[in-house]
Design an enzyme around this catalytic site. Structure first.
Site, PDB file in Angstrom:
ATOM      1  N   CYS A 382      -2.071   2.323   3.297  1.00 52.73           N
ATOM      2  CA  CYS A 382      -3.234   1.538   3.696  1.00 52.73           C
ATOM      3  C   CYS A 382      -2.926   0.765   4.981  1.00 52.73           C
ATOM      4  CB  CYS A 382      -3.689   0.647   2.535  1.00 52.73           C
ATOM      5  SG  CYS A 382      -5.447   0.279   2.646  1.00 52.73           S
ATOM      6  N   HIS A 516      -4.389   4.182  -1.857  1.00 50.52           N
ATOM      7  CA  HIS A 516      -3.279   3.585  -2.610  1.00 50.52           C
ATOM      8  C   HIS A 516      -2.783   4.560  -3.681  1.00 50.52           C
ATOM      9  CE1 HIS A 516      -3.381  -0.486  -0.953  1.00 50.52           C
ATOM     10  NE2 HIS A 516      -4.676  -0.283  -0.813  1.00 50.52           N
ATOM     11  N   GLU A 518      -0.114   4.586  -5.218  1.00 51.80           N
ATOM     12  CA  GLU A 518       0.657   3.922  -6.282  1.00 51.80           C
ATOM     13  C   GLU A 518      -0.207   3.632  -7.509  1.00 51.80           C
ATOM     14  OE1 GLU A 518      -0.301   2.587  -3.447  1.00 51.80           O
ATOM     15  OE2 GLU A 518      -0.629   0.415  -3.553  1.00 51.80           O
TER      16      GLU A 518
HETATM   17  N1  GLN Z   1      -6.423  -4.946   5.682  1.00 62.16           N
HETATM   18  C1  GLN Z   1      -6.631  -3.552   5.788  1.00 62.16           C
HETATM   19  C2  GLN Z   1      -8.088  -3.172   5.571  1.00 62.16           C
HETATM   20  O1  GLN Z   1      -8.860  -3.949   5.060  1.00 62.16           O
HETATM   21  C3  GLN Z   1      -5.764  -2.793   4.809  1.00 62.16           C
HETATM   22  C4  GLN Z   1      -6.133  -3.028   3.382  1.00 62.16           C
HETATM   23  C5  GLN Z   1      -5.063  -2.620   2.437  1.00 62.16           C
HETATM   24  O2  GLN Z   1      -3.916  -2.418   2.824  1.00 62.16           O
HETATM   25  N2  GLN Z   1      -5.390  -2.531   1.165  1.00 62.16           N
HETATM   26  O3  GLN Z   1      -8.472  -2.082   5.915  1.00 62.16           O
END
Ligand code: GLN
Length: 544
Positions: A382, A516, A518
């Site tokens: 992410c 994600h 994970e």
């Molecule tokens: N802050 C980034 C976004 O909003 C990444 C979010 C995250 O890592 N879950 O896109």
């Protein structure tokens, strides 16, 4: 018809009720029953989505896009049953729904009250869509006696009255502390906690007593006598070596047998072979690797709960122990090469996890550069993928001012806010200045992978579904210069608009993902990206 097991906690918080619920569900499942676990959170936030990871730990995202309590992660990992929005409720959500109905006039002039309106809403939540289940386990967050938890305790009291003893069980988790000066375990806090619970109209059926030393038989008998439960229903829960051995341990102490006895049910012994296998893999590794996780919330491991577990699963898949070094990205903020090398040189793999906000971002970008230049396996998740793209833009595509609009206005928005995206229901639009809660791209979305990419080999597929939680995205307008710099966009959203995966074919293992992974890793099915990353770290360890 489903039977309900209500799990409360007493004495102190952090007793591991979530793990206990997950372990009991896993044991019942291993006996062939269909289970689902639900979490009642008494706080007033509508969901944990807006809470700081320092306050509440990780926000666990479900396939259907709910931002939920991290205990739902344990539930999924232990049972393999995918959690849903309808498995986590907070006081905030209950009150919001009731007040909306009140404003609409749905209550036809009645006075709206905690009993029956709030308690009815809680009971309806517990019983929603449970027809095809044998057991519904409901965990109540917090500790018995908390003011905000009272309506939940009252609701489960009413459910016992309505459904009867044969369909409901109360399991109370307590602490039996060891007092070193006396050299004894003390049962009094458990007695007090049960008294508090009975004062609220609930007589527990089973007590699960957390202790750091074995509970002597005499203490078990004493707790039974004072707390009005059978001695066999006082289950000692000694601190475990690893969370994955908890179901085996509770089984050995008779927890699942006692639950079945309560309901008057007989069932074959549970098939625990897969639990034996993962505990064996976890406790008898054939090597070890060290992974550096460069993030922001490194002071509190609950903030990266699923990540931690997914790395452990990757280790199980490769039969190695994974040592995780949590490194504060702000250490590298000055871009001091010696400082970075001192921390990162011993690492067999570098992972930049998800996160929010600018703090530490330059340190994360510096870590990506180190991994790219030194050929160390790199995994960006992410925000970590977004940082890998900014690093690539600056250092391999000649875009010196590359940045993210999350960090403020920029002339080179390699990462920018997503204002539109496709969902199964159609086009989803967001105002740039909308509310913070519930404005992210959340939940499971498909991505299409290039057939000849590293990730399609890892997944063994070209269509995947993964869970998202982000407000920003890599700007596809920069695809050409980034690809010329060696950073390939190997996975895209089905409409071809949102970059989902990037990789560097000229590097041993360099992958960034916008989702994600994970959240979907389970001990019995380690996520292929984590299994692959740890396999690459094992190779790297051999080279060093
Ligand atoms: N802050 C980034 C976004 O909003 C990444 C979010 C995250 O890592 N879950 O896109």
């Amino acid at each position: 018809m489903a039977r309900y097991i209500f799990i409360t906690g007493g004495v102190v918080s952090s007793l591991g009720k979530g793990l206990m619920a997950a372990s009991l569900a896993a044991l019942l499942q291993a006996r062939g029953y269909r289970v689902r676990i639900r979490k009642f959170d008494p706080y007033l936030n509508v969901d944990p989505g807006t809470m700081s990871p320092y306050q509440h730990g990780e926000v666990y995202v479900t396939d259907d896009g709910a931002e939920t309590d991290l205990d739902l992660g344990h539930y999924e990992r232990f049972t393999g049953v995918s959690a849903r929005q309808s498995d986590n409720i907070t006081s905030g959500r209950v009150y919001r729904d009731i007040i909306t109905r009140e404003r609409r006039g749905d209550y036809l002039g009645a006075t709206v009250q905690v009993i029956p309106h709030v308690t009815d809403a809680i009971k309806a939540f517990a019983q929603d869509a449970t027809d095809d289940l044998d057991f519904v386990l409901c965990e109540i967050g917090g500790t018995v006696g908390d003011i905000e938890g009272l309506p939940f305790v009252e609701a489960i009291r009413q459910l016992r009255n309505e459904l009867g003893r044969e369909a409901t069980a109360f399991v109370h988790v307590t602490l039996v502390p060891y007092i070193a000066a006396a050299g004894e375990l003390k049962t009094k806090p458990t007695q007090h906690s049960v008294r508090e619970l009975t004062g609220l109209g609930i007589q527990p059926d089973i007590l699960l007593c957390r202790c750091e030393k074995p509970l002597p038989d005499s203490d078990r008998a004493k707790i039974a006598l004072f707390c009005n439960v059978r001695k066999e229903a006082v289950i000692p829960a000694l601190d475990a070596k690893s969370i994955y051995s908890v179901p085996l341990q509770y089984h050995a102490e008779g927890l699942d047998a006692e639950v079945l006895r309560h309901f008057g049910m007989t069932a074959p012994s549970p098939d625990l072979a897969r639990w034996d296998d993962i505990v064996d893999r976890h406790q008898h590794p054939e090597g070890e690797v060290t992974i550096g996780v460069v993030g922001k919330y490194v002071g509190l491991q609950d903030a990266y709960k699923s990540l931690n577990e997914a790395l452990v699963h990757g280790g199980m898949a490769n039969r190695v122990k994974v040592n995780i070094r949590w490194i504060d990205a702000e250490l590298f903020e000055r871009d001091d090469d010696d400082e970075i090398a001192a921390h990162l040189e011993p690492m067999h793999g570098i992972l930049v996890p998800g996160g929010f906000g600018e703090r530490g971002s330059e340190g994360k970008i510096a870590s990506v550069r180190f991994a790219r230049e030194r050929g160390v396996p790199f995994f960006g998740i992410c925000l970590g993928m977004q940082m890998a793209c900014i690093e690539g833009a600056r250092n391999t595509a000649g875009i010196a001012n590359a940045s993210s609009t999350e960090f403020g206005p920029t002339i080179e928005p390699v990462v920018g806010i997503i204002t539109e995206w496709m969902t199964a229901e159609g086009l989803e639009k967001r105002a740039e200045d909308g509310d913070l809660g519930g404005t992210m791209r959340l939940g499971a979305y498909d991505a299409l992978l290039n057939g000849n990419s590293h990730v399609s080999t890892i997944y063994g597929a070209t269509t995947i579904s993964e869970r998202h939680r982000h407000r920003y995205e890599v700007n596809a307008a920069y695809r050409d210069p980034l690809e010329k710099g060696g950073l390939v966009f190997s996975g895209m959203s089905p409409d071809g608009l949102l970059p989902e995966i990037i990789e560097r074919p000229d590097h041993p293992w360099f992958i960034g993902v916008q989702f994600h992974p994970e959240l979907k890793s389970r001990p019995f099915e380690p996520h292929p990206l984590f299994a692959g990353f740890i396999a690459a770290a094992v190779k790297q360890a051999r080279l060093m």
